[in-house]
Design a protein around this motif. Structure first.
Motif, PDB file in Angstrom:
ATOM      1  N   UNK A   1       0.059 -11.086 -13.028  1.00  0.00           N
ATOM      2  CA  UNK A   1       0.247 -11.928 -11.843  1.00  0.00           C
ATOM      3  C   UNK A   1      -0.792 -11.637 -10.760  1.00  0.00           C
ATOM      4  N   UNK A   2      -1.486 -10.516 -10.896  1.00  0.00           N
ATOM      5  CA  UNK A   2      -2.421 -10.094  -9.858  1.00  0.00           C
ATOM      6  C   UNK A   2      -1.823  -9.057  -8.924  1.00  0.00           C
ATOM      7  N   UNK A   3      -0.511  -8.853  -9.030  1.00  0.00           N
ATOM      8  CA  UNK A   3       0.171  -7.839  -8.233  1.00  0.00           C
ATOM      9  C   UNK A   3       0.351  -6.585  -9.078  1.00  0.00           C
ATOM     10  N   UNK A   4       0.707  -5.505  -8.410  1.00  0.00           N
ATOM     11  CA  UNK A   4       1.104  -4.299  -9.119  1.00  0.00           C
ATOM     12  C   UNK A   4       2.566  -4.462  -9.527  1.00  0.00           C
ATOM     13  N   UNK A   5       2.962  -3.723 -10.552  1.00  0.00           N
ATOM     14  CA  UNK A   5       4.348  -3.757 -11.018  1.00  0.00           C
ATOM     15  C   UNK A   5       4.818  -2.316 -11.178  1.00  0.00           C
ATOM     16  N   UNK A   6       6.081  -2.063 -10.819  1.00  0.00           N
ATOM     17  CA  UNK A   6       6.571  -0.689 -10.930  1.00  0.00           C
ATOM     18  C   UNK A   6       7.178  -0.462 -12.316  1.00  0.00           C
ATOM     19  N   UNK A   7       7.590   0.750 -12.590  1.00  0.00           N
ATOM     20  CA  UNK A   7       8.118   1.104 -13.913  1.00  0.00           C
ATOM     21  C   UNK A   7       9.439   0.430 -14.241  1.00  0.00           C
ATOM     22  N   UNK A   8      10.113  -0.137 -13.237  1.00  0.00           N
ATOM     23  CA  UNK A   8      11.365  -0.857 -13.472  1.00  0.00           C
ATOM     24  C   UNK A   8      11.148  -2.353 -13.678  1.00  0.00           C
ATOM     25  N   UNK A   9       9.887  -2.804 -13.637  1.00  0.00           N
ATOM     26  CA  UNK A   9       9.579  -4.212 -13.881  1.00  0.00           C
ATOM     27  C   UNK A   9       9.554  -5.079 -12.634  1.00  0.00           C
ATOM     28  N   UNK A  10       9.563  -4.467 -11.451  1.00  0.00           N
ATOM     29  CA  UNK A  10       9.546  -5.243 -10.213  1.00  0.00           C
ATOM     30  C   UNK A  10       8.135  -5.322  -9.651  1.00  0.00           C
ATOM     31  N   UNK A  11       7.726  -6.558  -9.324  1.00  0.00           N
ATOM     32  CA  UNK A  11       6.412  -6.767  -8.729  1.00  0.00           C
ATOM     33  C   UNK A  11       6.376  -6.216  -7.307  1.00  0.00           C
ATOM     34  N   UNK A  12       5.250  -5.696  -6.931  1.00  0.00           N
ATOM     35  CA  UNK A  12       5.023  -5.222  -5.564  1.00  0.00           C
ATOM     36  C   UNK A  12       4.251  -6.339  -4.871  1.00  0.00           C
ATOM     37  N   UNK A  13       4.996  -7.397  -4.504  1.00  0.00           N
ATOM     38  CA  UNK A  13       4.346  -8.618  -4.011  1.00  0.00           C
ATOM     39  C   UNK A  13       4.790  -9.037  -2.615  1.00  0.00           C
ATOM     40  N   UNK A  14       5.480  -8.189  -1.906  1.00  0.00           N
ATOM     41  CA  UNK A  14       5.950  -8.564  -0.576  1.00  0.00           C
ATOM     42  C   UNK A  14       4.918  -8.194   0.487  1.00  0.00           C
ATOM     43  N   UNK A  15       3.747  -8.802   0.386  1.00  0.00           N
ATOM     44  CA  UNK A  15       2.648  -8.468   1.276  1.00  0.00           C
ATOM     45  C   UNK A  15       2.562  -9.475   2.418  1.00  0.00           C
ATOM     46  N   UNK A  16       3.358  -9.232   3.456  1.00  0.00           N
ATOM     47  CA  UNK A  16       3.356 -10.089   4.641  1.00  0.00           C
ATOM     48  C   UNK A  16       2.765  -9.349   5.838  1.00  0.00           C
ATOM     49  N   UNK A  17       2.188  -8.183   5.575  1.00  0.00           N
ATOM     50  CA  UNK A  17       1.639  -7.377   6.653  1.00  0.00           C
ATOM     51  C   UNK A  17       2.624  -6.370   7.208  1.00  0.00           C
ATOM     52  N   UNK A  18       3.857  -6.416   6.724  1.00  0.00           N
ATOM     53  CA  UNK A  18       4.880  -5.481   7.187  1.00  0.00           C
ATOM     54  C   UNK A  18       4.719  -4.131   6.515  1.00  0.00           C
TER      55      UNK A  18
ATOM     56  N   UNK B   1       0.834  -1.212   0.000  1.00  0.00           N
ATOM     57  CA  UNK B   1       0.000   0.000   0.000  1.00  0.00           C
ATOM     58  C   UNK B   1       0.866   1.258   0.000  1.00  0.00           C
ATOM     59  N   UNK B   2       1.917   1.235   0.790  1.00  0.00           N
ATOM     60  CA  UNK B   2       2.822   2.389   0.842  1.00  0.00           C
ATOM     61  C   UNK B   2       3.509   2.580  -0.502  1.00  0.00           C
ATOM     62  N   UNK B   3       4.029   1.489  -1.075  1.00  0.00           N
ATOM     63  CA  UNK B   3       4.716   1.570  -2.371  1.00  0.00           C
ATOM     64  C   UNK B   3       3.766   2.109  -3.438  1.00  0.00           C
ATOM     65  N   UNK B   4       2.581   1.520  -3.511  1.00  0.00           N
ATOM     66  CA  UNK B   4       1.626   1.927  -4.547  1.00  0.00           C
ATOM     67  C   UNK B   4       1.185   3.380  -4.402  1.00  0.00           C
ATOM     68  N   UNK B   5       1.250   3.921  -3.201  1.00  0.00           N
ATOM     69  CA  UNK B   5       0.846   5.316  -2.992  1.00  0.00           C
ATOM     70  C   UNK B   5       1.988   6.300  -3.245  1.00  0.00           C
ATOM     71  N   UNK B   6       3.232   5.802  -3.321  1.00  0.00           N
ATOM     72  CA  UNK B   6       4.372   6.714  -3.402  1.00  0.00           C
ATOM     73  C   UNK B   6       5.141   6.664  -4.725  1.00  0.00           C
ATOM     74  N   UNK B   7       4.995   5.560  -5.462  1.00  0.00           N
ATOM     75  CA  UNK B   7       5.679   5.467  -6.754  1.00  0.00           C
ATOM     76  C   UNK B   7       4.694   4.960  -7.813  1.00  0.00           C
ATOM     77  N   UNK B   8       4.973   5.253  -9.078  1.00  0.00           N
ATOM     78  CA  UNK B   8       4.064   4.777 -10.134  1.00  0.00           C
ATOM     79  C   UNK B   8       4.070   3.248 -10.236  1.00  0.00           C
ATOM     80  N   UNK B   9       2.887   2.653 -10.185  1.00  0.00           N
ATOM     81  CA  UNK B   9       2.717   1.209 -10.393  1.00  0.00           C
ATOM     82  C   UNK B   9       1.488   1.005 -11.268  1.00  0.00           C
ATOM     83  N   UNK B  10       1.400  -0.192 -11.836  1.00  0.00           N
ATOM     84  CA  UNK B  10       0.234  -0.526 -12.661  1.00  0.00           C
ATOM     85  C   UNK B  10      -0.077  -2.003 -12.471  1.00  0.00           C
ATOM     86  N   UNK B  11      -1.285  -2.417 -12.774  1.00  0.00           N
ATOM     87  CA  UNK B  11      -1.656  -3.831 -12.619  1.00  0.00           C
ATOM     88  C   UNK B  11      -0.802  -4.723 -13.528  1.00  0.00           C
TER      89      UNK B  11
END
Length: 173
Positions: free
Chosen positions: A123-140, A110-120
């Motif tokens: 995989x079902x995750x968001x991906x940033x402009x550098x090609x990295x998935x925003x998939x580290x959702x462990x509650x941290x 949630x923090x990443x998606x609110x602070x840097x450009x991402x898109x669906x």
């Protein structure tokens, strides 16, 4: 009296000395001696030598400290400052107690998606402009290596600010 090393990007503030001196005064009011990266002895004039000396001085200050308290608020992006991340890991490796604080305990995606450009992404995750998935959702709210370094050191990640951590420390002692 226990000594605290104050880690974080506060050293990059335009009024860093003022902010860090207030933090040191706050720590003293709770019965702790606080040190910051500005407490090192840096004399070299050449940039690379100066940078190396800053590194070595900060390591020395952490070595002399009992506790590290890190400002883990996002810095220049969505994540903890790189230098602060190193200091947390170094302190953990040296068996120091490490606490962190931040003012936003949403999940890291949630923090990443609110602070840097991402898109669906497919995989079902968001991906940033550098090609990295925003998939580290462990509650941290920060990278799991940092938060679990704190937990396994005997510290924790606290919602709030430096004073919030100092109040917690007082209840633990």
């Amino acid at each position: 009296m226990q000594t605290i090393y104050l880690a974080g990007p506060d050293v990059f503030l335009a009024n860093a000395l003022e902010v860090l001196n207030k933090a040191k005064t706050l720590c003293a009011s709770f019965g702790y001696r606080a040190l910051t990266p500005f407490d090192g002895e840096v004399t070299d004039k050449q940039l690379l030598d100066r940078a190396n000396q800053i590194f070595l001085e900060n390591i020395s200050i952490i070595d002399r400290s009992d506790i590290v308290i890190a400002n883990c608020n996002p810095f220049r992006g969505a994540c903890v400052d790189d230098g602060t991340s190193f200091e947390i890991g170094y302190a953990f490796a040296k068996r120091k107690i490490v606490f962190g604080y931040l003012n936003d305990k949403r999940s890291l995606p949630e923090i990443v998606n609110s602070r840097i450009p991402t898109k669906p992404h497919d995989s079902g995750y968001m991906i940033d402009n550098d090609g990295f998935l925003v998939n580290e959702d462990f509650g941290n709210s920060i990278n799991l290596m940092l938060e679990f370094s704190m937990i396994h050191s005997g510290g924790s990640l606290v919602l709030g600010n430096l004073e919030s951590v100092l109040k917690l420390l007082k209840t633990l002692s």
